[in-house]
Each structure stands twice: as C-alpha cells, then as structure tokens.
Design an enzyme around this catalytic site. Structure first.
Site, PDB file in Angstrom:
ATOM      1  N   LYS A   1       0.835  -1.215   0.000  1.00 53.07           N
ATOM      2  CA  LYS A   1       0.000   0.000   0.000  1.00 53.07           C
ATOM      3  C   LYS A   1       0.866   1.260   0.000  1.00 53.07           C
ATOM      4  CE  LYS A   1      -1.581   1.679   3.944  1.00 53.07           C
ATOM      5  NZ  LYS A   1      -1.446   3.087   4.298  1.00 53.07           N
ATOM      6  N   ASN A   2       1.863   1.307   0.872  1.00 53.41           N
ATOM      7  CA  ASN A   2       2.634   2.543   0.995  1.00 53.41           C
ATOM      8  C   ASN A   2       3.513   2.809  -0.228  1.00 53.41           C
ATOM      9  OD1 ASN A   2       1.430   3.148   3.375  1.00 53.41           O
ATOM     10  ND2 ASN A   2       3.153   2.533   4.683  1.00 53.41           N
TER      11      ASN A   2
ATOM     12  N   CYS B   1      -4.158   8.469   9.652  1.00 56.05           N
ATOM     13  CA  CYS B   1      -4.313   7.895  10.994  1.00 56.05           C
ATOM     14  C   CYS B   1      -3.897   8.870  12.082  1.00 56.05           C
ATOM     15  CB  CYS B   1      -3.461   6.629  11.104  1.00 56.05           C
ATOM     16  SG  CYS B   1      -4.293   5.183  10.480  1.00 56.05           S
TER      17      CYS B   1
ATOM     18  N   ARG C   1       2.504  14.369  13.577  1.00 58.24           N
ATOM     19  CA  ARG C   1       2.872  14.134  12.181  1.00 58.24           C
ATOM     20  C   ARG C   1       3.064  15.412  11.346  1.00 58.24           C
ATOM     21  NH1 ARG C   1      -0.128   8.747  10.135  1.00 58.24           N
ATOM     22  NH2 ARG C   1       1.775   8.571   8.958  1.00 58.24           N
TER      23      ARG C   1
ATOM     24  N   ASP D   1       4.743   0.297  11.983  1.00 57.39           N
ATOM     25  CA  ASP D   1       3.437  -0.179  11.490  1.00 57.39           C
ATOM     26  C   ASP D   1       3.149  -1.620  11.907  1.00 57.39           C
ATOM     27  OD1 ASP D   1       2.995   2.269  10.405  1.00 57.39           O
ATOM     28  OD2 ASP D   1       3.126   1.651   8.305  1.00 57.39           O
TER      29      ASP D   1
ATOM     30  N   ARG E   1      -8.691   0.473   5.039  1.00 54.72           N
ATOM     31  CA  ARG E   1      -7.754   1.376   4.361  1.00 54.72           C
ATOM     32  C   ARG E   1      -6.522   0.622   3.870  1.00 54.72           C
ATOM     33  NH1 ARG E   1      -5.587   5.645   8.008  1.00 54.72           N
ATOM     34  NH2 ARG E   1      -4.208   5.586   6.222  1.00 54.72           N
TER      35      ARG E   1
HETATM   36  C1  UD1 Z   1       5.195   6.519   6.486  1.00 53.09           C
HETATM   37  C2  UD1 Z   1       4.160   5.437   6.304  1.00 53.09           C
HETATM   38  C3  UD1 Z   1       3.578   5.029   7.642  1.00 53.09           C
HETATM   39  C4  UD1 Z   1       4.702   4.618   8.591  1.00 53.09           C
HETATM   40  C5  UD1 Z   1       5.787   5.696   8.656  1.00 53.09           C
HETATM   41  C6  UD1 Z   1       7.014   5.271   9.444  1.00 53.09           C
HETATM   42  C7  UD1 Z   1       3.265   5.931   4.127  1.00 53.09           C
HETATM   43  C8  UD1 Z   1       2.126   6.440   3.346  1.00 53.09           C
HETATM   44  N1  UD1 Z   1       3.121   5.973   5.457  1.00 53.09           N
HETATM   45  O1  UD1 Z   1       4.521   7.628   7.087  1.00 53.09           O
HETATM   46  O2  UD1 Z   1       2.689   3.949   7.428  1.00 53.09           O
HETATM   47  O3  UD1 Z   1       4.176   4.447   9.882  1.00 53.09           O
HETATM   48  O4  UD1 Z   1       6.236   6.038   7.335  1.00 53.09           O
HETATM   49  O5  UD1 Z   1       7.568   4.128   8.894  1.00 53.09           O
HETATM   50  O6  UD1 Z   1       4.261   5.478   3.593  1.00 53.09           O
HETATM   51  N2  UD1 Z   1       8.399  13.859  10.754  1.00 53.09           N
HETATM   52  C9  UD1 Z   1       8.689  15.180  11.024  1.00 53.09           C
HETATM   53  N3  UD1 Z   1       8.645  16.071   9.995  1.00 53.09           N
HETATM   54  C10 UD1 Z   1       8.307  15.698   8.725  1.00 53.09           C
HETATM   55  C11 UD1 Z   1       8.025  14.347   8.460  1.00 53.09           C
HETATM   56  C12 UD1 Z   1       8.075  13.446   9.507  1.00 53.09           C
HETATM   57  O7  UD1 Z   1       8.985  15.553  12.162  1.00 53.09           O
HETATM   58  O8  UD1 Z   1       8.280  16.567   7.842  1.00 53.09           O
HETATM   59  C13 UD1 Z   1       8.466  12.858  11.851  1.00 53.09           C
HETATM   60  C14 UD1 Z   1       7.127  12.193  12.122  1.00 53.09           C
HETATM   61  O9  UD1 Z   1       6.327  12.953  13.005  1.00 53.09           O
HETATM   62  C15 UD1 Z   1       7.562  10.868  12.705  1.00 53.09           C
HETATM   63  C16 UD1 Z   1       8.862  10.574  11.950  1.00 53.09           C
HETATM   64  O10 UD1 Z   1       9.308  11.810  11.420  1.00 53.09           O
HETATM   65  O11 UD1 Z   1       7.863  11.023  14.060  1.00 53.09           O
HETATM   66  C17 UD1 Z   1       8.715   9.573  10.823  1.00 53.09           C
HETATM   67  O12 UD1 Z   1       7.647   9.957   9.977  1.00 53.09           O
HETATM   68  P1  UD1 Z   1       7.633   9.580   8.427  1.00 53.09           P
HETATM   69  O13 UD1 Z   1       8.694   8.562   8.144  1.00 53.09           O
HETATM   70  O14 UD1 Z   1       7.633  10.826   7.631  1.00 53.09           O
HETATM   71  O15 UD1 Z   1       6.219   8.897   8.283  1.00 53.09           O
HETATM   72  P2  UD1 Z   1       5.208   9.054   7.098  1.00 53.09           P
HETATM   73  O16 UD1 Z   1       5.945   9.233   5.800  1.00 53.09           O
HETATM   74  O17 UD1 Z   1       4.164  10.018   7.473  1.00 53.09           O
END
Ligand code: UD1
Length: 428
Positions: A22-23, A117, A122, A305, A397
């Site tokens: 999915k991701n 979620c 985030r 996850d 989802r």
């Molecule tokens: C993706 C996955 C999600 C998974 C996560 C971590 C998708 C669609 N979703 O989410 O299922 O749980 O990776 O493996 O692929 N952060 C910041 N600033 C940013 C971006 C992130 O501080 O601009 C922080 C987040 O709050 C979190 C950490 O970085 O604590 C990791 O987040 P991130 O790897 O970006 O997760 P997602 O891409 O949202």
C-alpha cells in the site's frame, strides 16, 4: 456501521498470498503523473486508501483505467487542474505525494493538508524544507499547502529526522529539476527503493535509494513505463503474527523475505519457528511464546506499522515484555481495547509494559486506526469466544480482502452490517 465478528482460539493453518505494498502504491501512482505518457502499474492493492487516491488523481484530469483488480493504466497527458481538495484528501495522509509530483512536473501545486491515521502530530516540515531548498515558495493557506516555483534547481538537503514521506516527496520534486539533488539522512524503507526503481524505469537518474544518501540527477522528461509494485511488508508481517498468535502453521507467499527480517527475528526470539523460502515464509508456533523486548525504528529496524500487531502477540507470552515506540508519540491508544480482551498492558509515555496472560477473551472493541485495528483483529483470532470489532473502515484502508484471506487459513471471521445482522454468522 460495519463490524467484524471473530470467533477466536482457532489454530490458523495454510497459505495466504500477500498483496502489493500500500505505501509503495501511494507514492508510485502519483509518481506516474510525472511522465508525459501512459504508465501501467501492476500489483496495486485493492484497498480503500488507493481507491481514494485514484479518485483524487481523476480530479486533476488523469485518466485512470482498471485493466483488472490489481492493474491500473494511468494516462497523465491531459492534466488540467493542479489543485486537490480536502474532500478527497482528508482520509489519506499520503495525498502529500501529489504535491511533490505536481510541483516536480508543473512547478505548481495546491493540495489540502493531509489527514490519515491519528497516531501523533505528524508534521510535514521536512517535506516543505526540501521543496524550499529546491527553489519553491511554500505557503499554508486556508487548509491548503500552496507550492510554486519559477524553476527547481538541485541542491543538498539534509533531513533533520529520518522521514519516509519527506524522502519520497523530495525525490518526486527533484527528478525533473535541473542539476543534482542529494538527500542526506534519507529513509531506507523498501518502498523508497520501489519508488526510485519506478522513476528510473521512466527515465529518471536516481542512485543510492535504500541507503541514507540518495542522489538525483535531474532529467528533462520522463516517459511511460510498466511497473510491478513490491509485496506489502506490513500485510505479510500481520499474517505471520496471525499464524504465531494462534499457535498455527501459516505460510505467507508472494513476499520478499529480506524485507521481513526484523519481524522474523523477533518472532523467532519468541520461540516461533521461521522457515524462509525464495518468495515465502512459513511460521510454525508449537511452543509457548517467550516474552521479549521490541523497539520500533526506521528500516531496517522493527517497523512502527507492526507495533500494535506485535503488542497483541506479546500479550500472550509467559512473562513481561516491553514495547518501545520511537517513531510516533501517540500509537498506544488501542491497548485499552486489548485490556478489555483480558490483556495486561500499562503504557507510560512511549513504552508499553506487557504482562503476558494465559488467555485473551472476546469482547466488544473498537479499532482506533489502521494498524491498531490489525492488532485487535490478531488478538481476537487468539481470544476465547466472540469479539466484535467496530472501526472496520480504518482496517479497510490497508488490508485487501481481509476476511477472505483470514478465512482461507481457517479463521472464523465475518463482516456484518450491525449487531442485528449477526444472525448470518455461522459457527464453523
Ligand atoms: C510513512 C508510512 C507510515 C509509517 C511511517 C514510518 C506511508 C504512506 N506511510 O509515514 O505507514 O508508519 O512512514 O515508517 O508510507 N516527521 C517530522 N517532519 C516531517 C516528516 C516526519 O517531524 O516533515 C516525523 C514524524 O512525526 C515521525 C517521523 O518523522 O515522528 C517519521 O515519519 P515519516 O517517516 O515521515 O512517516 P510518514 O511518511 O508520514
């Protein structure tokens, strides 16, 4: 309101085929709009997040055609709109990939701030930092992220946190920029490699995906491509735990075992037998489960996850386990539901202390988010008696044909419209 009804305490047995990731799909489908031609994407999972994403891409003028349930043709030659409204986007966080893809191709995009979620605050500051470093102006106005650039120019970007989303989004924005972009402290998840491979198959020049330094040499244009998405690491891990938590013997097929290493290692530490094949893993759980400690980390560490699913199985061991969540700050809300099923879990900050219990028992519970929902389903499969789970829309989802796949390995699970509808539920 739809509910899942599970009569648990049944050993699961057999083979289950894993769907596309999915991701990865959530990034690869938007990436297809960077080309000036038609792309055909295979192994697209049939889950609600993807359906919503494809509808939002149609809003841009992208022609979407399902060739079969898992094969989608994407024709981006007539995009006439660069704005994605909140209505489409509030349910899926990964809508932000359309921002990177549209900005990369048209130097302009307007996308509603993401939903998804509720597992922590985030932020998307690292995505915005990357776009700005490439030369874009980014504003947040009226709930929309508005990004514009006269031109995008490659540069060095050091991510302050390891972010999957920011790494992919910067790749999407940089692939058609002039010059070379280097992303340092990049995330290394398998779907980042998958997105880079897809972009390269369209003519991009990306090196280093899967390491923490990714180099993107900008190219003038991208052509169409046919591409097959990798299998879903988290779906596979969920079914591996389903086998283990029920004391069963389950083989997950159509997977890449290398992507499963952190999960396989933890299950074998618990005393579960793991047999690895080229494209399958067999999980056999004949012995009592041992208590262990787990900490979530970016890939190749244990995936966040899989945290709720792992917590569910740890609640059935013979000792005290500790689960530490190091990625998201609010990812333990479901433990109250597991405790209603007889688990003994105490949460303090980002740590859950799990005292194993001999037997979980069925209860009426609610899934608060996608992966938490998966954890609750797993607990229900092991629990004595009947569990009724609401919040099924979250689980839909990310899990394709969940009850069919579970029934295929012997689970007694049905979807009902509401409680009154339970009369159709047959005890197997
Ligand atoms: C993706 C996955 C999600 C998974 C996560 C971590 C998708 C669609 N979703 O989410 O299922 O749980 O990776 O493996 O692929 N952060 C910041 N600033 C940013 C971006 C992130 O501080 O601009 C922080 C987040 O709050 C979190 C950490 O970085 O604590 C990791 O987040 P991130 O790897 O970006 O997760 P997602 O891409 O949202």
């Amino acid at each position: 309101m739809e509910q899942l009804v599970i009569k648990g305490n049944v050993r699961l047995n057999g083979e289950v085929s894993i769907s596309g990731a999915k991701n990865a799909a959530l990034a690869i489908l938007p990436a297809a709009i960077l080309s000036n031609d038609v792309c055909v994407i295979e192994n697209v999972p049939c889950v609600n997040d993807i359906k919503i994403l494809l509808q939002s891409m149609e809003q841009l003028g992208v022609l979407i055609q399902y060739i079969d349930e898992h094969k989608v043709k994407i024709d981006s030659r007539n995009i006439h709109n660069l704005k994605i409204d909140y209505d489409y986007i509030k349910k899926i966080r990964a809508s932000y990939y359309l921002l990177g893809a549209l900005l990369g191709k048209y130097k302009e995009a307007e996308v509603a701030l993401p939903g998804g979620c509720n597992i922590g605050s985030r932020p998307i500051d690292q995505h915005i930092k990357g776009f700005e470093a490439l030369g874009a102006n980014v504003d947040v106005m009226h709930g929309m992220i508005v990004a514009k650039a006269s031109q995008l120019i490659g540069t060095n970007i050091f991510l302050d946190v390891v972010s999957v989303g920011a790494t992919i989004n910067i790749m999407l924005a940089a692939v058609l920029a002039s010059g070379t972009t280097t992303i340092e402290n990049a995330a290394k998840e398998p779907h980042i490699v998958d997105v880079a491979n897809f972009l390269n198959s369209m003519g991009a020049d990306i090196k280093g995906a899967g390491t923490d330094v990714i180099k993107i040499n900008g190219v003038k244009e991208l052509h169409g491509a046919e591409y097959m998405i990798i299998p879903d690491q988290i779906e596979a891990g969920t079914y591996m735990v389903a086998g283990a938590i029920t004391g069963g013997d389950v083989t997950v097929t159509n997977i890449i075992p290398k992507h499963m290493e952190a999960i396989s290692a933890k299950l074998s530490e618990m005393g579960v037998v793991i047999e690895e094949y080229d494209e399958a893993i067999r999980v056999i759980a004949n012995e009592p489960l041992k208590n262990i400690h787990v900490k979530t980390l970016p890939y190749p560490g244990f995936p966040t996850d899989m945290q709720p699913q792992m917590t569910a199985i740890l609640s059935k061991t013979s000792g005290t386990s500790i689960m530490t969540e190091s990625i998201f700050e609010n990812r333990f809300s479901y433990t109250n539901e597991l405790n209603r099923m007889g688990a003994n879990i105490k949460v303090e900050g980002n740590t859950a202390v799990i005292e194993g219990v001999a037997q979980l028992t069925g209860a009426e519970v609610s899934a608060p988010d996608l992966r938490a929902g998966a954890g609750i389903v797993l607990a229900a499969l092991a629990a004595k008696g009947e569990t009724t789970i609401t919040g099924v829309e979250y689980i839909d989802r990310g899990y394709e044909h969940l009850e069919n796949k579970l029934r295929g390995i012997g689970a007694n699970v049905y979807r009902v419209l509401d409680k009154a509808d339970k009369s159709i539920f047959k005890v197997v």
